[in-house]
Design an enzyme around this catalytic site. Sequence first.
Site, short mmCIF file in Angstrom:
data_model
loop_
_atom_site.label_atom_id
_atom_site.label_comp_id
_atom_site.label_asym_id
_atom_site.label_seq_id
_atom_site.Cartn_x
_atom_site.Cartn_y
_atom_site.Cartn_z
N ASP A 174 19.52 15.35 58.68
CA ASP A 174 20.90 15.32 59.18
C ASP A 174 21.00 14.34 60.34
O ASP A 174 21.91 13.51 60.42
CB ASP A 174 21.25 16.74 59.66
N LYS A 227 10.42 18.13 47.66
CA LYS A 227 9.45 17.81 46.60
C LYS A 227 8.06 18.36 46.92
O LYS A 227 7.35 18.85 46.05
CB LYS A 227 9.33 16.27 46.47
C1 LIG Z 1 24.31 11.53 66.38
C2 LIG Z 1 24.20 11.51 64.91
C3 LIG Z 1 23.44 12.77 64.42
C4 LIG Z 1 24.41 13.83 64.06
C5 LIG Z 1 23.61 14.96 63.45
C6 LIG Z 1 24.38 16.21 63.54
C7 LIG Z 1 25.56 16.19 62.61
C8 LIG Z 1 26.01 17.60 62.47
O1 LIG Z 1 25.22 18.52 62.46
S1 LIG Z 1 27.68 17.85 62.37
C9 LIG Z 1 27.78 19.61 62.32
C10 LIG Z 1 27.89 20.13 60.90
N1 LIG Z 1 29.14 19.70 60.31
C11 LIG Z 1 30.32 20.29 60.65
O2 LIG Z 1 30.37 21.19 61.49
C12 LIG Z 1 31.54 19.74 59.98
C13 LIG Z 1 32.53 20.86 59.66
N2 LIG Z 1 33.59 20.27 58.80
C14 LIG Z 1 34.61 19.61 59.39
O3 LIG Z 1 34.76 19.54 60.60
C15 LIG Z 1 35.61 18.97 58.45
O4 LIG Z 1 35.51 19.53 57.16
C16 LIG Z 1 35.33 17.44 58.34
C17 LIG Z 1 35.48 16.79 59.73
C18 LIG Z 1 33.94 17.17 57.79
C19 LIG Z 1 36.35 16.84 57.39
O5 LIG Z 1 37.60 17.39 57.73
P1 LIG Z 1 38.89 16.47 57.92
O6 LIG Z 1 38.70 15.47 58.93
O7 LIG Z 1 40.05 17.38 58.01
O8 LIG Z 1 38.97 15.62 56.65
P2 LIG Z 1 39.36 16.07 55.19
O9 LIG Z 1 40.72 15.53 54.94
O10 LIG Z 1 39.08 17.50 54.93
O11 LIG Z 1 38.25 15.25 54.43
C20 LIG Z 1 38.25 13.81 54.60
C21 LIG Z 1 37.71 13.30 53.32
O12 LIG Z 1 36.37 13.80 53.16
C22 LIG Z 1 36.29 14.51 51.93
N3 LIG Z 1 35.39 15.65 52.13
C23 LIG Z 1 35.39 16.50 53.18
N4 LIG Z 1 34.42 17.41 53.03
C24 LIG Z 1 33.81 17.12 51.84
C25 LIG Z 1 32.70 17.69 51.14
N5 LIG Z 1 32.05 18.74 51.62
N6 LIG Z 1 32.33 17.13 49.96
C26 LIG Z 1 32.99 16.03 49.49
N7 LIG Z 1 34.04 15.44 50.10
C27 LIG Z 1 34.43 15.99 51.27
C28 LIG Z 1 37.70 14.97 51.63
O13 LIG Z 1 37.83 15.19 50.23
C29 LIG Z 1 38.49 13.77 52.10
O14 LIG Z 1 38.37 12.76 51.14
P3 LIG Z 1 39.63 11.77 50.92
O15 LIG Z 1 39.90 11.11 52.24
O16 LIG Z 1 39.16 10.82 49.86
O17 LIG Z 1 40.76 12.67 50.49
#
Ligand SMILES: CCCCCCCC(=O)SCCNC(=O)CCNC(=O)[C@H](O)C(C)(C)COP(=O)(O)OP(=O)(O)OC[C@H]1O[C@@H](n2cnc3c(N)ncnc32)[C@H](O)[C@@H]1OP(=O)(O)O
Length: 203
Positions: free
Chosen positions: A111, A136
């Site tokens: 991640d 794997k």
């Molecule tokens: C420093 C770098 C290292 C970082 C490492 C750590 C990263 C993390 O751990 S992050 C923490 C874990 N993740 C989270 O907590 C995220 C929780 N989820 C969210 O906040 C929201 O669902 C988020 C931000 C991902 C998307 O939400 P939002 O901004 O409202 O967008 P939304 O309109 O739902 O989706 C945007 C696009 O992504 C797509 N999408 C969103 N989720 C998914 C999914 N799970 N699968 C496929 N497509 C998806 C949507 O279909 C949409 O596509 P399109 O624009 O073509 O219609």
Amino acid sequence: MARQVNSQRNQEEAVIDLAWPNEAWSDVTKEIFHQLNAGTENGDWTRHPGYLRTGERRLYCRNISEQGKGFEYAIFINKREQRATCVCQFGPYLEGPPSHVHGGAVATMLDTVMGTCAYNVLEGFHLTANLNINYKKPVRLGSTAIFLAKVDKQENRKAYLSAYVTSADGSTTLCDATSLFVQLSQEQMEKAKKYLPQDSHND
Ligand SMILES: CCCCCCCC(=O)SCCNC(=O)CCNC(=O)[C@H](O)C(C)(C)COP(=O)(O)OP(=O)(O)OC[C@H]1O[C@@H](n2cnc3c(N)ncnc32)[C@H](O)[C@@H]1OP(=O)(O)O
């Protein structure tokens, strides 16, 4: 050779760059680090400062302060090729199956490496929307692994990435993974601002 990168305004929270070899790193981990770091000399690769906040909050994969007990790693980014490479040594506090690394610890590094790689194409902050991993081979506790990530596709705020994890000598594929990172919209960024330190570091 942890180095203080800068100190937050409120002095009690410093930001220290840990993405450097320390005495807990094995010779293998150090050798791979120096090979990867050599790629920064011509500017193709950039070493990413792996920060440790010393205040109340800790980046999860930097939150075990006893050197060598948790995640010991350094990530290098190649913007032109939209790739990232990481050398990681897994400490004894990350055990899952006896003498092997917990799958969640491997997932954490996937991640983090893919999330860091996504900075090659996404602006601002992004979150993991999807992370799929094929395990794997089990990863031995204390061993060194290499993570190789690349951006496969970007569609507006979405970045699709793939990665695989190999043994230190590159001979064995331990995992492969795909992920989707979504850049926060302007509106989300406004809401998120209150959580971000002013000089926030992305690790
Ligand atoms: C420093 C770098 C290292 C970082 C490492 C750590 C990263 C993390 O751990 S992050 C923490 C874990 N993740 C989270 O907590 C995220 C929780 N989820 C969210 O906040 C929201 O669902 C988020 C931000 C991902 C998307 O939400 P939002 O901004 O409202 O967008 P939304 O309109 O739902 O989706 C945007 C696009 O992504 C797509 N999408 C969103 N989720 C998914 C999914 N799970 N699968 C496929 N497509 C998806 C949507 O279909 C949409 O596509 P399109 O624009 O073509 O219609």
